[in-house]
Design a protein around this motif. Structure first.
Motif, PDB file in Angstrom:
ATOM      1  N   TYR A  70      68.998 -17.799  36.189  1.00  0.00           N
ATOM      2  CA  TYR A  70      69.023 -16.332  36.161  1.00  0.00           C
ATOM      3  C   TYR A  70      68.531 -15.829  34.811  1.00  0.00           C
ATOM      4  CZ  TYR A  70      70.950 -11.623  35.621  1.00  0.00           C
ATOM      5  OH  TYR A  70      71.099 -10.287  35.364  1.00  0.00           O
ATOM      6  N   GLN A  71      67.597 -14.879  34.839  1.00  0.00           N
ATOM      7  CA  GLN A  71      67.085 -14.273  33.612  1.00  0.00           C
ATOM      8  C   GLN A  71      66.937 -12.770  33.828  1.00  0.00           C
ATOM      9  OE1 GLN A  71      63.990 -16.182  31.134  1.00  0.00           O
ATOM     10  NE2 GLN A  71      62.775 -14.337  31.493  1.00  0.00           N
ATOM     11  N   PRO A  72      67.818 -11.969  33.212  1.00  0.00           N
ATOM     12  CA  PRO A  72      67.714 -10.512  33.396  1.00  0.00           C
ATOM     13  C   PRO A  72      66.513  -9.942  32.654  1.00  0.00           C
ATOM     14  CG  PRO A  72      69.415 -11.019  31.797  1.00  0.00           C
ATOM     15  CD  PRO A  72      68.934 -12.340  32.336  1.00  0.00           C
ATOM     16  N   HIS A  73      65.965  -8.863  33.173  1.00  0.00           N
ATOM     17  CA  HIS A  73      64.840  -8.184  32.521  1.00  0.00           C
ATOM     18  C   HIS A  73      65.306  -7.552  31.220  1.00  0.00           C
ATOM     19  CE1 HIS A  73      61.945  -4.715  32.057  1.00  0.00           C
ATOM     20  NE2 HIS A  73      61.135  -5.739  32.136  1.00  0.00           N
ATOM     21  N   HIS A  74      66.504  -6.951  31.239  1.00  0.00           N
ATOM     22  CA  HIS A  74      67.153  -6.454  30.036  1.00  0.00           C
ATOM     23  C   HIS A  74      68.340  -7.373  29.761  1.00  0.00           C
ATOM     24  CE1 HIS A  74      64.580  -2.958  30.182  1.00  0.00           C
ATOM     25  NE2 HIS A  74      64.988  -2.678  31.386  1.00  0.00           N
ATOM     26  N   ASP A 108      62.391 -10.986  43.655  1.00  0.00           N
ATOM     27  CA  ASP A 108      60.982 -10.597  43.508  1.00  0.00           C
ATOM     28  C   ASP A 108      60.489 -10.565  42.064  1.00  0.00           C
ATOM     29  OD1 ASP A 108      62.237  -8.301  42.660  1.00  0.00           O
ATOM     30  OD2 ASP A 108      61.627  -7.082  44.382  1.00  0.00           O
ATOM     31  N   GLY A 109      61.396 -10.718  41.095  1.00  0.00           N
ATOM     32  CA  GLY A 109      60.944 -10.834  39.711  1.00  0.00           C
ATOM     33  C   GLY A 109      60.084 -12.068  39.509  1.00  0.00           C
ATOM     34  N   LEU A 110      60.275 -13.089  40.364  1.00  0.00           N
ATOM     35  CA  LEU A 110      59.491 -14.324  40.263  1.00  0.00           C
ATOM     36  C   LEU A 110      58.074 -14.114  40.789  1.00  0.00           C
ATOM     37  CD1 LEU A 110      59.522 -17.399  39.597  1.00  0.00           C
ATOM     38  CD2 LEU A 110      60.158 -17.781  41.986  1.00  0.00           C
ATOM     39  N   ILE A 134      53.381 -11.256  36.156  1.00  0.00           N
ATOM     40  CA  ILE A 134      51.932 -11.062  36.021  1.00  0.00           C
ATOM     41  C   ILE A 134      51.386 -11.807  34.808  1.00  0.00           C
ATOM     42  CG2 ILE A 134      51.898  -8.827  37.188  1.00  0.00           C
ATOM     43  CD1 ILE A 134      51.808  -7.536  34.357  1.00  0.00           C
ATOM     44  N   ASN A 135      50.075 -12.089  34.883  1.00  0.00           N
ATOM     45  CA  ASN A 135      49.379 -12.681  33.729  1.00  0.00           C
ATOM     46  C   ASN A 135      48.607 -11.580  33.003  1.00  0.00           C
ATOM     47  OD1 ASN A 135      47.147 -12.172  35.330  1.00  0.00           O
ATOM     48  ND2 ASN A 135      46.785 -14.314  35.856  1.00  0.00           N
ATOM     49  N   ARG A 180      58.483  -8.324  34.664  1.00  0.00           N
ATOM     50  CA  ARG A 180      58.656  -6.916  35.006  1.00  0.00           C
ATOM     51  C   ARG A 180      60.004  -6.627  35.659  1.00  0.00           C
ATOM     52  NH1 ARG A 180      53.148  -5.165  37.992  1.00  0.00           N
ATOM     53  NH2 ARG A 180      53.700  -6.906  39.345  1.00  0.00           N
ATOM     54  N   ASP A 181      60.742  -7.687  35.976  1.00  0.00           N
ATOM     55  CA  ASP A 181      62.017  -7.511  36.670  1.00  0.00           C
ATOM     56  C   ASP A 181      62.905  -8.717  36.383  1.00  0.00           C
ATOM     57  OD1 ASP A 181      63.976  -6.443  38.263  1.00  0.00           O
ATOM     58  OD2 ASP A 181      62.759  -6.343  40.093  1.00  0.00           O
ATOM     59  N   ASP A 182      64.172  -8.621  36.834  1.00  0.00           N
ATOM     60  CA  ASP A 182      65.066  -9.768  36.728  1.00  0.00           C
ATOM     61  C   ASP A 182      64.510 -10.919  37.562  1.00  0.00           C
ATOM     62  OD1 ASP A 182      66.710  -7.888  35.475  1.00  0.00           O
ATOM     63  OD2 ASP A 182      67.749  -7.420  37.331  1.00  0.00           O
TER      64      ASP A 182
END
Length: 404
Positions: free
Chosen positions: A194-198, A341-343, A347-348, A392-394
Protein backbone atom coordinates in the motif's frame (compact mmCIF):
# COMPACT_ATOMS: atom_id res chain seq x y z
CA UNK A 1 8.09 81.63 12.85
CA UNK A 2 6.46 80.88 16.22
CA UNK A 3 3.21 79.92 14.50
CA UNK A 4 5.08 77.50 12.23
CA UNK A 5 6.69 75.85 15.27
CA UNK A 6 3.28 75.60 16.92
CA UNK A 7 1.84 73.90 13.81
CA UNK A 8 4.78 71.51 13.67
CA UNK A 9 4.45 70.79 17.39
CA UNK A 10 0.72 70.13 17.12
CA UNK A 11 1.21 67.94 14.09
CA UNK A 12 3.98 66.03 15.83
CA UNK A 13 1.69 65.45 18.81
CA UNK A 14 -1.13 64.27 16.54
CA UNK A 15 1.18 61.86 14.76
CA UNK A 16 2.56 60.49 18.03
CA UNK A 17 -0.97 60.00 19.36
CA UNK A 18 -1.91 58.18 16.17
CA UNK A 19 1.16 55.97 16.47
CA UNK A 20 0.39 55.17 20.12
CA UNK A 21 -3.22 54.25 19.31
CA UNK A 22 -2.20 51.94 16.50
CA UNK A 23 0.61 50.33 18.54
CA UNK A 24 -1.75 49.74 21.48
CA UNK A 25 -4.30 48.12 19.16
CA UNK A 26 -1.63 45.79 17.73
CA UNK A 27 -0.33 44.89 21.21
CA UNK A 28 -3.87 44.05 22.30
CA UNK A 29 -3.97 41.53 19.45
CA UNK A 30 -7.16 42.97 18.00
CA UNK A 31 -8.61 41.24 14.92
CA UNK A 32 -7.84 42.43 11.41
CA UNK A 33 -11.19 44.19 10.99
CA UNK A 34 -10.66 46.19 14.21
CA UNK A 35 -7.19 47.31 13.10
CA UNK A 36 -8.64 48.67 9.86
CA UNK A 37 -11.32 50.56 11.84
CA UNK A 38 -8.71 52.13 14.14
CA UNK A 39 -6.62 53.08 11.08
CA UNK A 40 -9.73 54.67 9.54
CA UNK A 41 -10.60 56.65 12.69
CA UNK A 42 -7.00 57.72 13.39
CA UNK A 43 -6.49 59.20 9.93
CA UNK A 44 -9.88 60.84 9.78
CA UNK A 45 -9.99 62.27 13.33
CA UNK A 46 -6.37 62.82 14.38
CA UNK A 47 -4.50 63.54 11.15
CA UNK A 48 -7.43 65.29 9.42
CA UNK A 49 -6.99 63.34 6.17
CA UNK A 50 -10.10 64.16 4.14
CA UNK A 51 -9.99 61.64 1.31
CA UNK A 52 -8.45 58.19 1.41
CA UNK A 53 -8.71 54.73 -0.16
CA UNK A 54 -6.58 51.83 1.07
CA UNK A 55 -6.25 48.92 -1.37
CA UNK A 56 -4.66 45.71 -0.09
CA UNK A 57 -3.60 42.84 -2.32
CA UNK A 58 -4.97 39.48 -1.15
CA UNK A 59 -4.67 36.30 -3.22
CA UNK A 60 -3.49 38.32 -6.23
CA UNK A 61 -6.56 40.59 -6.15
CA UNK A 62 -6.89 44.19 -4.98
CA UNK A 63 -9.49 44.79 -2.27
CA UNK A 64 -10.43 48.16 -0.81
CA UNK A 65 -10.26 47.78 2.98
CA UNK A 66 -10.74 51.42 4.06
CA UNK A 67 -12.14 54.45 2.25
CA UNK A 68 -13.70 57.79 3.21
CA UNK A 69 -14.33 61.20 1.68
CA UNK A 70 -15.44 59.74 -1.67
CA UNK A 71 -18.37 57.72 -2.98
CA UNK A 72 -18.19 53.96 -3.49
CA UNK A 73 -18.56 54.50 -7.25
CA UNK A 74 -15.28 56.45 -7.23
CA UNK A 75 -13.56 53.54 -5.47
CA UNK A 76 -14.77 51.12 -8.17
CA UNK A 77 -13.42 53.38 -10.91
CA UNK A 78 -9.83 53.62 -9.60
CA UNK A 79 -7.44 51.80 -11.99
CA UNK A 80 -5.45 50.18 -9.15
CA UNK A 81 -3.55 47.76 -11.43
CA UNK A 82 -1.88 50.68 -13.22
CA UNK A 83 0.04 51.63 -10.07
CA UNK A 84 1.45 48.22 -9.17
CA UNK A 85 4.90 49.17 -10.45
CA UNK A 86 5.24 52.26 -8.23
CA UNK A 87 7.88 52.13 -5.51
CA UNK A 88 7.69 55.71 -4.21
CA UNK A 89 4.90 58.15 -3.45
CA UNK A 90 3.59 59.62 -6.67
CA UNK A 91 1.70 62.86 -7.25
CA UNK A 92 -1.36 62.16 -9.37
CA UNK A 93 -2.65 64.22 -12.25
CA UNK A 94 -6.33 64.80 -12.95
CA UNK A 95 -6.26 62.30 -15.81
CA UNK A 96 -4.89 59.52 -13.60
CA UNK A 97 -7.25 59.85 -10.64
CA UNK A 98 -9.38 62.98 -10.30
CA UNK A 99 -10.39 62.63 -6.63
CA UNK A 100 -6.94 61.93 -5.19
CA UNK A 101 -3.63 63.85 -5.09
CA UNK A 102 -1.16 61.10 -4.23
CA UNK A 103 -0.77 57.33 -4.41
CA UNK A 104 1.50 55.79 -1.76
CA UNK A 105 2.89 52.28 -2.33
CA UNK A 106 3.35 50.41 0.96
CA UNK A 107 6.25 47.95 0.77
CA UNK A 108 7.59 45.28 3.10
CA UNK A 109 10.85 43.51 2.23
CA UNK A 110 10.51 44.66 -1.42
CA UNK A 111 7.00 43.19 -1.56
CA UNK A 112 4.09 45.48 -2.42
CA UNK A 113 1.45 45.11 0.32
CA UNK A 114 -0.91 47.99 -0.41
CA UNK A 115 -1.64 51.19 -2.30
CA UNK A 116 -2.97 54.24 -0.45
CA UNK A 117 -4.76 56.94 -2.43
CA UNK A 118 -5.05 60.27 -0.54
CA UNK A 119 -6.56 63.62 -1.39
CA UNK A 120 -6.97 67.14 0.09
CA UNK A 121 -3.93 67.04 2.37
CA UNK A 122 -2.62 70.51 1.42
CA UNK A 123 -3.37 71.89 4.90
CA UNK A 124 -0.77 69.60 6.51
CA UNK A 125 1.68 69.45 3.62
CA UNK A 126 4.52 70.52 5.93
CA UNK A 127 4.61 67.33 8.00
CA UNK A 128 7.18 66.84 10.77
CA UNK A 129 10.43 68.75 10.23
CA UNK A 130 9.40 69.68 6.73
CA UNK A 131 8.71 66.11 5.60
CA UNK A 132 5.61 65.57 3.48
CA UNK A 133 2.49 64.40 5.33
CA UNK A 134 2.49 61.35 3.08
CA UNK A 135 5.71 60.12 4.75
CA UNK A 136 4.05 59.54 8.10
CA UNK A 137 0.93 58.19 6.42
CA UNK A 138 3.11 55.65 4.62
CA UNK A 139 4.83 54.65 7.88
CA UNK A 140 1.54 54.30 9.76
CA UNK A 141 -0.01 52.20 6.98
CA UNK A 142 3.11 50.03 6.87
CA UNK A 143 2.89 49.36 10.63
CA UNK A 144 -0.76 48.33 10.36
CA UNK A 145 -0.30 46.12 7.30
CA UNK A 146 2.84 44.38 8.53
CA UNK A 147 0.99 43.61 11.78
CA UNK A 148 -1.93 42.19 9.78
CA UNK A 149 0.46 40.22 7.59
CA UNK A 150 2.15 38.78 10.69
CA UNK A 151 -1.26 37.83 12.11
CA UNK A 152 -2.06 36.01 8.86
CA UNK A 153 1.25 34.15 8.96
CA UNK A 154 0.65 33.18 12.60
CA UNK A 155 -2.87 32.01 11.73
CA UNK A 156 -1.56 29.99 8.78
CA UNK A 157 1.04 28.39 11.04
CA UNK A 158 -1.65 27.43 13.55
CA UNK A 159 -3.81 26.02 10.75
CA UNK A 160 -0.86 24.02 9.42
CA UNK A 161 -0.14 22.64 12.88
CA UNK A 162 -3.82 21.72 13.32
CA UNK A 163 -3.82 20.06 9.89
CA UNK A 164 -0.67 18.10 10.79
CA UNK A 165 -2.35 16.84 13.95
CA UNK A 166 -5.48 15.95 11.97
CA UNK A 167 -3.32 14.16 9.42
CA UNK A 168 -1.49 12.25 12.13
CA UNK A 169 -4.78 11.13 13.68
CA UNK A 170 -6.09 10.05 10.26
CA UNK A 171 -2.84 8.18 9.62
CA UNK A 172 -3.16 6.34 12.93
CA UNK A 173 -6.81 5.53 12.18
CA UNK A 174 -5.85 4.22 8.76
CA UNK A 175 -3.12 2.00 10.19
CA UNK A 176 -5.84 0.18 12.11
CA UNK A 177 -7.69 -0.50 8.84
CA UNK A 178 -5.18 -2.97 7.53
CA UNK A 179 -4.73 -6.44 9.04
CA UNK A 180 -1.66 -6.71 11.26
CA UNK A 181 -0.92 -10.27 10.22
CA UNK A 182 -1.53 -11.95 6.87
CA UNK A 183 -1.43 -15.74 6.31
CA UNK A 184 2.05 -16.97 5.44
CA UNK A 185 2.07 -20.77 5.40
CA UNK A 186 3.09 -23.31 2.76
CA UNK A 187 -0.49 -23.83 1.59
CA UNK A 188 -1.85 -20.30 2.07
CA UNK A 189 -0.03 -17.01 1.66
CA UNK A 190 -1.37 -13.46 1.35
CA UNK A 191 0.79 -10.41 0.64
CA UNK A 192 -0.16 -6.76 0.22
CA UNK A 193 1.45 -3.45 -0.69
CA UNK A 194 0.00 0.00 0.00
CA UNK A 195 1.30 3.44 -0.97
CA UNK A 196 -0.92 6.50 -0.39
CA UNK A 197 -0.76 9.41 -2.83
CA UNK A 198 -0.58 11.76 0.17
CA UNK A 199 0.22 10.85 3.76
CA UNK A 200 -3.15 9.15 4.01
CA UNK A 201 -5.42 7.81 1.31
CA UNK A 202 -8.67 6.12 0.45
CA UNK A 203 -7.55 2.59 -0.46
CA UNK A 204 -8.25 -0.45 1.69
CA UNK A 205 -7.50 -4.16 1.66
CA UNK A 206 -8.33 -6.88 4.16
CA UNK A 207 -8.13 -10.52 5.09
CA UNK A 208 -10.84 -11.71 7.50
CA UNK A 209 -10.92 -15.21 8.90
CA UNK A 210 -14.62 -15.99 9.27
CA UNK A 211 -14.32 -19.45 10.87
CA UNK A 212 -12.19 -22.59 10.54
CA UNK A 213 -13.51 -23.24 7.03
CA UNK A 214 -14.03 -19.80 5.52
CA UNK A 215 -12.12 -16.56 4.94
CA UNK A 216 -12.71 -13.30 3.08
CA UNK A 217 -10.29 -11.33 0.91
CA UNK A 218 -11.18 -7.83 -0.28
CA UNK A 219 -9.88 -4.58 -1.76
CA UNK A 220 -11.59 -1.19 -2.09
CA UNK A 221 -11.03 2.36 -3.32
CA UNK A 222 -13.00 5.41 -2.19
CA UNK A 223 -13.46 8.44 -4.44
CA UNK A 224 -11.26 11.33 -3.35
CA UNK A 225 -7.96 11.52 -1.50
CA UNK A 226 -6.48 12.59 1.80
CA UNK A 227 -8.12 12.78 5.22
CA UNK A 228 -11.84 12.69 4.15
CA UNK A 229 -11.22 9.58 2.02
CA UNK A 230 -9.29 7.88 4.84
CA UNK A 231 -12.04 8.56 7.37
CA UNK A 232 -14.74 7.34 4.98
CA UNK A 233 -12.78 4.15 4.39
CA UNK A 234 -12.44 3.69 8.13
CA UNK A 235 -16.25 3.69 8.45
CA UNK A 236 -16.46 1.28 5.51
CA UNK A 237 -14.04 -1.17 7.15
CA UNK A 238 -15.92 -1.08 10.45
CA UNK A 239 -19.23 -1.72 8.66
CA UNK A 240 -17.78 -4.59 6.61
CA UNK A 241 -16.29 -6.36 9.62
CA UNK A 242 -19.56 -6.00 11.53
CA UNK A 243 -21.53 -7.45 8.61
CA UNK A 244 -19.15 -10.37 8.12
CA UNK A 245 -19.75 -11.41 11.74
CA UNK A 246 -23.46 -11.61 10.95
CA UNK A 247 -23.48 -13.18 7.47
CA UNK A 248 -21.24 -14.47 4.69
CA UNK A 249 -23.85 -13.84 2.02
CA UNK A 250 -22.12 -11.43 -0.38
CA UNK A 251 -25.38 -10.08 -1.81
CA UNK A 252 -26.56 -9.05 1.66
CA UNK A 253 -23.15 -7.58 2.52
CA UNK A 254 -22.84 -5.36 -0.57
CA UNK A 255 -26.49 -4.27 -0.37
CA UNK A 256 -26.04 -3.10 3.21
CA UNK A 257 -22.68 -1.43 2.50
CA UNK A 258 -24.20 0.37 -0.48
CA UNK A 259 -27.08 1.67 1.65
CA UNK A 260 -24.73 3.01 4.31
CA UNK A 261 -22.40 4.70 1.80
CA UNK A 262 -25.28 6.21 -0.15
CA UNK A 263 -26.82 7.93 2.85
CA UNK A 264 -23.78 8.70 4.99
CA UNK A 265 -21.99 10.18 1.96
CA UNK A 266 -25.09 12.09 0.73
CA UNK A 267 -24.70 10.50 -2.70
CA UNK A 268 -21.37 12.31 -3.21
CA UNK A 269 -18.95 9.55 -2.16
CA UNK A 270 -18.47 6.34 -4.11
CA UNK A 271 -16.48 3.19 -3.38
CA UNK A 272 -15.31 0.48 -5.75
CA UNK A 273 -15.07 -2.85 -3.96
CA UNK A 274 -14.10 -6.45 -4.64
CA UNK A 275 -14.68 -9.24 -2.13
CA UNK A 276 -14.25 -13.00 -2.29
CA UNK A 277 -15.21 -15.69 0.22
CA UNK A 278 -13.54 -19.10 -0.03
CA UNK A 279 -14.76 -22.23 1.73
CA UNK A 280 -11.86 -24.63 2.30
CA UNK A 281 -14.29 -27.47 3.07
CA UNK A 282 -16.65 -27.22 0.08
CA UNK A 283 -13.89 -25.83 -2.23
CA UNK A 284 -16.28 -23.10 -3.36
CA UNK A 285 -15.00 -19.63 -4.29
CA UNK A 286 -17.61 -16.84 -4.32
CA UNK A 287 -16.93 -13.26 -5.31
CA UNK A 288 -18.57 -9.92 -6.10
CA UNK A 289 -17.04 -7.03 -8.05
CA UNK A 290 -18.59 -3.62 -7.34
CA UNK A 291 -17.19 -1.48 -10.14
CA UNK A 292 -13.59 -2.32 -9.20
CA UNK A 293 -10.66 -3.11 -11.49
CA UNK A 294 -11.20 -6.81 -12.32
CA UNK A 295 -8.74 -8.93 -10.30
CA UNK A 296 -6.78 -11.70 -12.04
CA UNK A 297 -7.59 -15.27 -10.96
CA UNK A 298 -6.12 -18.68 -11.73
CA UNK A 299 -7.89 -21.84 -10.54
CA UNK A 300 -6.21 -25.24 -10.16
CA UNK A 301 -3.14 -24.14 -12.14
CA UNK A 302 -5.20 -23.36 -15.24
CA UNK A 303 -5.77 -20.26 -17.33
CA UNK A 304 -5.67 -16.76 -15.81
CA UNK A 305 -9.05 -15.00 -16.04
CA UNK A 306 -10.42 -11.72 -14.69
CA UNK A 307 -13.28 -11.56 -12.21
CA UNK A 308 -15.95 -9.14 -13.43
CA UNK A 309 -19.30 -10.38 -12.12
CA UNK A 310 -20.95 -8.22 -9.47
CA UNK A 311 -22.65 -4.86 -9.51
CA UNK A 312 -21.99 -1.16 -9.96
CA UNK A 313 -19.97 1.23 -7.77
CA UNK A 314 -21.26 1.41 -4.19
CA UNK A 315 -22.95 4.62 -3.06
CA UNK A 316 -24.29 5.65 -6.45
CA UNK A 317 -27.73 3.97 -6.44
CA UNK A 318 -30.02 2.80 -3.65
CA UNK A 319 -30.98 0.02 -4.04
CA UNK A 320 -28.36 -1.46 -6.34
CA UNK A 321 -29.83 -2.01 -9.83
CA UNK A 322 -28.45 -5.57 -10.06
CA UNK A 323 -26.17 -7.97 -8.20
CA UNK A 324 -24.51 -10.99 -9.85
CA UNK A 325 -22.51 -13.17 -7.49
CA UNK A 326 -19.70 -15.12 -9.13
CA UNK A 327 -19.57 -18.76 -8.00
CA UNK A 328 -16.64 -21.05 -8.84
CA UNK A 329 -16.84 -24.67 -7.69
CA UNK A 330 -14.27 -27.39 -7.13
CA UNK A 331 -11.43 -24.95 -6.53
CA UNK A 332 -8.63 -26.86 -4.82
CA UNK A 333 -6.00 -24.21 -5.39
CA UNK A 334 -6.02 -20.66 -6.66
CA UNK A 335 -3.95 -17.53 -7.29
CA UNK A 336 -5.53 -14.10 -6.92
CA UNK A 337 -4.12 -10.67 -7.77
CA UNK A 338 -6.10 -7.50 -6.91
CA UNK A 339 -5.15 -3.84 -7.38
CA UNK A 340 -6.54 -0.31 -7.28
CA UNK A 341 -6.52 2.09 -10.23
CA UNK A 342 -3.50 4.01 -8.93
CA UNK A 343 -1.45 1.14 -10.41
CA UNK A 344 -2.83 1.04 -13.94
CA UNK A 345 -3.13 4.86 -14.10
CA UNK A 346 0.55 5.47 -13.27
CA UNK A 347 2.10 7.55 -16.08
CA UNK A 348 5.53 7.98 -17.63
CA UNK A 349 7.10 11.19 -18.97
CA UNK A 350 5.14 10.84 -22.21
CA UNK A 351 1.96 10.72 -20.08
CA UNK A 352 1.23 7.16 -21.17
CA UNK A 353 -0.55 4.98 -18.63
CA UNK A 354 0.91 1.75 -17.27
CA UNK A 355 -2.39 0.06 -18.19
CA UNK A 356 -4.01 -3.31 -17.59
CA UNK A 357 -2.01 -5.11 -20.28
CA UNK A 358 1.30 -4.55 -18.50
CA UNK A 359 -0.26 -5.61 -15.21
CA UNK A 360 -1.58 -8.79 -16.81
CA UNK A 361 1.78 -9.51 -18.44
CA UNK A 362 3.54 -9.27 -15.07
CA UNK A 363 0.92 -11.50 -13.44
CA UNK A 364 1.46 -14.15 -16.17
CA UNK A 365 5.23 -13.92 -15.89
CA UNK A 366 5.27 -14.39 -12.11
CA UNK A 367 2.21 -16.63 -11.80
CA UNK A 368 4.21 -19.40 -10.13
CA UNK A 369 6.03 -17.07 -7.74
CA UNK A 370 4.99 -16.34 -4.18
CA UNK A 371 2.52 -13.47 -3.63
CA UNK A 372 5.29 -11.39 -2.08
CA UNK A 373 7.59 -11.85 -5.10
CA UNK A 374 4.73 -11.10 -7.50
CA UNK A 375 4.01 -7.82 -5.66
CA UNK A 376 7.68 -6.85 -5.69
CA UNK A 377 7.95 -7.63 -9.41
CA UNK A 378 4.81 -5.57 -10.11
CA UNK A 379 6.13 -2.53 -8.26
CA UNK A 380 9.55 -2.87 -9.93
CA UNK A 381 7.84 -2.96 -13.31
CA UNK A 382 5.67 0.12 -12.71
CA UNK A 383 8.58 2.05 -11.14
CA UNK A 384 10.73 1.47 -14.24
CA UNK A 385 7.82 2.52 -16.44
CA UNK A 386 7.11 5.75 -14.48
CA UNK A 387 10.57 7.21 -15.10
CA UNK A 388 10.32 8.91 -11.67
CA UNK A 389 6.97 10.52 -12.47
CA UNK A 390 4.73 10.88 -9.41
CA UNK A 391 1.79 8.55 -8.89
CA UNK A 392 -1.55 10.22 -9.52
CA UNK A 393 -3.46 8.19 -6.94
CA UNK A 394 -3.09 5.75 -4.05
CA UNK A 395 -1.62 2.39 -5.08
CA UNK A 396 -2.70 -0.86 -3.41
CA UNK A 397 -2.11 -4.45 -4.48
CA UNK A 398 -3.20 -7.68 -2.80
CA UNK A 399 -1.98 -11.12 -3.85
CA UNK A 400 -3.00 -14.53 -2.52
CA UNK A 401 -2.01 -18.14 -3.23
CA UNK A 402 -3.92 -21.09 -1.81
CA UNK A 403 -3.56 -24.84 -2.25
CA UNK A 404 -5.26 -27.62 -0.30
Amino acid sequence: MGQTKTIESNLKELELNALLEVTEAINNNLPEESLYKIYHFTLLANLKVKKLALFVITEEEWNCKVFFGVDEEVIKSIPVDQFEGEEKTKTLGDTECEEFDHVIPVMHKSQLLALVFVGDIAEIEGGISGKPATTFLEALTNIILVAIENKKLARQQLEQEAFKKELEIAKQVQNYLFPKNLPASDNFEVSAFYQPHHNVGGDYYDYIKIDDDKFLLCIADVSGKGVPAALMMSNFQASLRTLVRQTVDLETIVSELNYQIKFSGNGEIFITFFAAVYNTKTKRFKYVNCGHNPPFFRANGGKIVDLRLGTTVLGMFAPLPFIDIGILNDIHQFDLFCYTDGLNEAINRAEEEFGEEKIQATVHKFADSTPKKLNEAMMDSVDRFREEQEYRDDVTILSAKYKS
